[in-house]
Motif scaffolding. Structure first.
Motif, PDB file in Angstrom:
ATOM      1  N   HIS A   1       0.859  -1.188   0.000  1.00 49.89           N
ATOM      2  CA  HIS A   1       0.000   0.000   0.000  1.00 49.89           C
ATOM      3  C   HIS A   1       0.895   1.238   0.000  1.00 49.89           C
ATOM      4  CE1 HIS A   1      -3.374   2.618   0.703  1.00 49.89           C
ATOM      5  NE2 HIS A   1      -2.765   3.137   1.759  1.00 49.89           N
ATOM      6  N   GLY A   2       0.576   2.192  -0.886  1.00 47.41           N
ATOM      7  CA  GLY A   2       1.378   3.414  -0.992  1.00 47.41           C
ATOM      8  C   GLY A   2       0.624   4.628  -0.477  1.00 47.41           C
ATOM      9  N   ASP A   3       1.303   5.451   0.302  1.00 47.56           N
ATOM     10  CA  ASP A   3       0.698   6.673   0.820  1.00 47.56           C
ATOM     11  C   ASP A   3       1.695   7.815   0.611  1.00 47.56           C
ATOM     12  OD1 ASP A   3      -0.999   8.456   2.060  1.00 47.56           O
ATOM     13  OD2 ASP A   3      -1.021   7.436   4.000  1.00 47.56           O
ATOM     14  N   ASN A   4       1.215   9.033   0.779  1.00 47.37           N
ATOM     15  CA  ASN A   4       2.110  10.182   0.732  1.00 47.37           C
ATOM     16  C   ASN A   4       1.779  11.089   1.908  1.00 47.37           C
ATOM     17  OD1 ASN A   4       3.408  12.668   0.220  1.00 47.37           O
ATOM     18  ND2 ASN A   4       3.638  12.070  -1.918  1.00 47.37           N
ATOM     19  N   THR A   5       2.695  11.179   2.848  1.00 48.96           N
ATOM     20  CA  THR A   5       2.438  11.924   4.082  1.00 48.96           C
ATOM     21  C   THR A   5       3.118  13.304   4.078  1.00 48.96           C
ATOM     22  OG1 THR A   5       4.341  10.996   5.272  1.00 48.96           O
ATOM     23  CG2 THR A   5       2.287   9.744   5.371  1.00 48.96           C
ATOM     24  N   ASP A   6       3.789  13.640   2.967  1.00 45.86           N
ATOM     25  CA  ASP A   6       4.540  14.907   2.933  1.00 45.86           C
ATOM     26  C   ASP A   6       3.623  16.123   3.076  1.00 45.86           C
ATOM     27  OD1 ASP A   6       7.124  13.853   2.650  1.00 45.86           O
ATOM     28  OD2 ASP A   6       6.931  13.709   0.472  1.00 45.86           O
ATOM     29  N   GLY A   7       2.536  16.135   2.302  1.00 42.28           N
ATOM     30  CA  GLY A   7       1.642  17.297   2.326  1.00 42.28           C
ATOM     31  C   GLY A   7       0.943  17.436   3.665  1.00 42.28           C
ATOM     32  N   ALA A   8       0.516  16.306   4.222  1.00 41.86           N
ATOM     33  CA  ALA A   8      -0.130  16.350   5.543  1.00 41.86           C
ATOM     34  C   ALA A   8       0.863  16.845   6.592  1.00 41.86           C
ATOM     35  CB  ALA A   8      -0.652  14.964   5.920  1.00 41.86           C
ATOM     36  N   GLY A   9       2.127  16.420   6.457  1.00 40.72           N
ATOM     37  CA  GLY A   9       3.167  16.886   7.387  1.00 40.72           C
ATOM     38  C   GLY A   9       3.346  18.389   7.309  1.00 40.72           C
ATOM     39  N   LEU A  10       3.341  18.907   6.085  1.00 39.65           N
ATOM     40  CA  LEU A  10       3.460  20.360   5.887  1.00 39.65           C
ATOM     41  C   LEU A  10       2.290  21.082   6.558  1.00 39.65           C
ATOM     42  CD1 LEU A  10       4.643  22.868   4.259  1.00 39.65           C
ATOM     43  CD2 LEU A  10       2.914  22.297   2.536  1.00 39.65           C
TER      44      LEU A  10
ATOM     45  N   MET B   1      10.254  24.730   2.385  1.00 39.83           N
ATOM     46  CA  MET B   1      10.224  23.287   2.648  1.00 39.83           C
ATOM     47  C   MET B   1      11.616  22.730   2.941  1.00 39.83           C
ATOM     48  SD  MET B   1       7.510  21.517   0.139  1.00 39.83           S
ATOM     49  CE  MET B   1       5.846  22.101  -0.117  1.00 39.83           C
ATOM     50  N   MET B   2      12.659  23.489   2.576  1.00 40.33           N
ATOM     51  CA  MET B   2      14.027  23.060   2.877  1.00 40.33           C
ATOM     52  C   MET B   2      14.393  23.465   4.306  1.00 40.33           C
ATOM     53  SD  MET B   2      15.320  21.857   0.010  1.00 40.33           S
ATOM     54  CE  MET B   2      14.498  21.651  -1.556  1.00 40.33           C
ATOM     55  N   TYR B   3      15.445  22.864   4.838  1.00 45.05           N
ATOM     56  CA  TYR B   3      15.950  23.304   6.131  1.00 45.05           C
ATOM     57  C   TYR B   3      17.464  23.112   6.140  1.00 45.05           C
ATOM     58  CZ  TYR B   3      16.352  18.390   7.203  1.00 45.05           C
ATOM     59  OH  TYR B   3      16.711  17.071   7.148  1.00 45.05           O
ATOM     60  N   GLY B   4      18.104  23.752   7.061  1.00 45.29           N
ATOM     61  CA  GLY B   4      19.560  23.632   7.156  1.00 45.29           C
ATOM     62  C   GLY B   4      20.034  24.356   8.393  1.00 45.29           C
ATOM     63  N   ARG B   5      21.354  24.513   8.493  1.00 46.55           N
ATOM     64  CA  ARG B   5      21.908  25.189   9.678  1.00 46.55           C
ATOM     65  C   ARG B   5      21.532  26.663   9.691  1.00 46.55           C
ATOM     66  NH1 ARG B   5      25.329  22.189  12.498  1.00 46.55           N
ATOM     67  NH2 ARG B   5      25.916  20.224  11.503  1.00 46.55           N
ATOM     68  N   GLN B   6      21.509  27.260   8.499  1.00 45.28           N
ATOM     69  CA  GLN B   6      21.208  28.685   8.367  1.00 45.28           C
ATOM     70  C   GLN B   6      19.842  28.853   7.727  1.00 45.28           C
ATOM     71  OE1 GLN B   6      23.401  30.749   9.529  1.00 45.28           O
ATOM     72  NE2 GLN B   6      24.991  29.197   9.855  1.00 45.28           N
TER      73      GLN B   6
ATOM     74  N   ALA C   1       8.098  39.448   7.014  1.00 54.14           N
ATOM     75  CA  ALA C   1       7.365  38.212   7.258  1.00 54.14           C
ATOM     76  C   ALA C   1       7.954  37.436   8.438  1.00 54.14           C
ATOM     77  CB  ALA C   1       7.410  37.332   6.006  1.00 54.14           C
ATOM     78  N   THR C   2       7.126  36.563   9.009  1.00 61.24           N
ATOM     79  CA  THR C   2       7.610  35.565   9.961  1.00 61.24           C
ATOM     80  C   THR C   2       8.081  34.377   9.126  1.00 61.24           C
ATOM     81  OG1 THR C   2       5.952  36.270  11.539  1.00 61.24           O
ATOM     82  CG2 THR C   2       6.878  34.080  11.881  1.00 61.24           C
ATOM     83  N   VAL C   3       9.185  33.743   9.526  1.00 60.55           N
ATOM     84  CA  VAL C   3       9.719  32.677   8.668  1.00 60.55           C
ATOM     85  C   VAL C   3       9.798  31.345   9.417  1.00 60.55           C
ATOM     86  CG1 VAL C   3      11.026  34.271   7.230  1.00 60.55           C
ATOM     87  CG2 VAL C   3      12.131  33.236   9.215  1.00 60.55           C
ATOM     88  N   ARG C   4       9.764  30.271   8.626  1.00 57.96           N
ATOM     89  CA  ARG C   4       9.845  28.927   9.184  1.00 57.96           C
ATOM     90  C   ARG C   4      10.468  28.013   8.134  1.00 57.96           C
ATOM     91  NH1 ARG C   4       7.453  26.592  13.629  1.00 57.96           N
ATOM     92  NH2 ARG C   4       7.123  24.348  13.475  1.00 57.96           N
ATOM     93  N   ASP C   5      11.351  27.111   8.571  1.00 57.74           N
ATOM     94  CA  ASP C   5      11.934  26.170   7.603  1.00 57.74           C
ATOM     95  C   ASP C   5      11.210  24.826   7.673  1.00 57.74           C
ATOM     96  OD1 ASP C   5      12.914  24.720   9.745  1.00 57.74           O
ATOM     97  OD2 ASP C   5      15.014  25.247   9.415  1.00 57.74           O
ATOM     98  N   GLY C   6      11.665  23.867   6.861  1.00 58.40           N
ATOM     99  CA  GLY C   6      10.933  22.617   6.675  1.00 58.40           C
ATOM    100  C   GLY C   6      11.265  21.515   7.676  1.00 58.40           C
ATOM    101  N   LEU C   7      11.975  21.851   8.769  1.00 56.85           N
ATOM    102  CA  LEU C   7      12.309  20.791   9.727  1.00 56.85           C
ATOM    103  C   LEU C   7      11.044  20.190  10.357  1.00 56.85           C
ATOM    104  CD1 LEU C   7      14.770  19.350  11.017  1.00 56.85           C
ATOM    105  CD2 LEU C   7      14.557  20.926  12.939  1.00 56.85           C
ATOM    106  N   GLY C   8      10.084  21.049  10.655  1.00 56.83           N
ATOM    107  CA  GLY C   8       8.832  20.562  11.244  1.00 56.83           C
ATOM    108  C   GLY C   8       8.057  19.675  10.281  1.00 56.83           C
ATOM    109  N   MET C   9       8.134  19.999   8.994  1.00 61.02           N
ATOM    110  CA  MET C   9       7.468  19.175   7.972  1.00 61.02           C
ATOM    111  C   MET C   9       8.102  17.783   7.948  1.00 61.02           C
ATOM    112  SD  MET C   9       7.291  19.993   3.906  1.00 61.02           S
ATOM    113  CE  MET C   9       6.707  18.771   2.732  1.00 61.02           C
TER     114      MET C   9
END
Ligand code: ATR
Length: 271
Positions: A96-105, A213-218, A231-239
């Protein structure tokens, strides 16, 4: 012990084993979770071997998400529409195949960042696999509108044609984008090259959440630009963490708490 893997090429950098080990500890679940490097033309064979060894499920990462979509016997609606699979569950010899990326976002934005999306204006930059995977979960939040802007306009138009029935979706050329947005998502791969997708600063206002959607040290160049314009900013680590929690839920029937592992990974990134 139930066995799971994350399959990719390369795979050494994957944080998924650490994330799932933390979830398993937290939820008192006995399972193993390893990295599996598949040859570039050997995805299907690698999955089959792992299934024969008794594997219960797998996460799938670059470059195999399309192969996983093709291999699955059954697909969730969100995986079918995303055209890509990041989570496989093996049951009675079937896949069974699922995609959880969008729900994670969406969980990261609505719960962790606290931005309810109903009635909001969303700007989505990019029209590749990452953007496609986000569309259905975003539209399910019933935004006022979702505008897709992409360097190659035709790819944005294709997405609109495929998803228009799910909500108020349109594509636009950058120069046609008017007013500011409540949420601007960078789903392009430009941050990998320290590039900034071309963007008028007017898309950002003081209420805007700019999400990469990307994340990194900076902070990425997109985040730096958005922050400079209020703007308020957020990287993709939470996703990353939330897509893993959604996969864990599919496999184990329990949803782990994500705050602990998020804090752990954030601390590691800042060391
Ligand atoms: P992914 O699976 O990460 O989405 P992809 O399918 O190759 O990867 O899509 C990459 C996306 O990033 C596309 O929207 C691409 O724009 P094009 O469709 O015009 O190629 C976008 N992209 C990549 N580098 C970019 C850059 N430097 N500036 C703007 N957009 C960029």
């Amino acid at each position: 012990m139930d066995a799971y893997v994350v399959i990719g090429n390369p795979i050494a950098h994957s944080k998924s084993p650490e994330i799932h080990a933390c979830f398993a500890r937290q939820c008192d679940q006995q399972l193993s979770y390893e990295r599996l490097l598949a040859p570039l033309h050997g995805f299907k064979a690698s999955v089959q071997v792992f299934m024969r060894q008794g594997g219960r499920g797998a996460n799938v990462t670059v470059p195999f998400k399309l192969d996983a979509h093709a291999l699955a016997d059954t697909l969730s609606e969100r995986a079918r529409l995303a055209g890509a699979v990041n989570t496989l569950k093996f049951e009675h010899g079937r896949i069974h195949g699922d995609n959880t990326d969008g729900a994670g976002l969406v969980t990261d934005i609505t719960i962790n960042a606290g931005l309810a999306l109903g009635g909001r204006r969303i700007l989505l930059l990019g029209a590749g696999g990452a953007a496609r995977g986000a569309l259905l979960p975003l539209l399910e939040q019933r935004p006022a509108e979702l505008v897709i802007v992409n360097r190659t306009r035709a790819r944005a138009d294709e997405l609109v044609a495929g998803f228009a029935e799910y909500g108020p979706l349109r594509s636009a050329a950058l120069e046609q984008v008017e007013g500011n947005f409540d949420l601007v998502i960078n789903a392009t791969s430009s941050s990998l090259n320290d590039d900034l997708p071309p963007l008028p600063p007017s898309v950002f206002g003081s209420q805007t959440l700019a999400y990469d959607m990307m994340y990194g040290r900076q902070p990425t160049v997109f985040m730096q630009f958005a922050q400079q314009h209020g703007a308020t900013v957020r990287d993709g680590l939470g996703m990353l963490v939330e897509q893993a929690a959604e996969a864990f839920l599919l496999w184990r029937g329990v949803r782990p708490d994500t705050a602990e592992v998020f804090d752990l990974l954030r601390r590691q990134l800042s060391q």
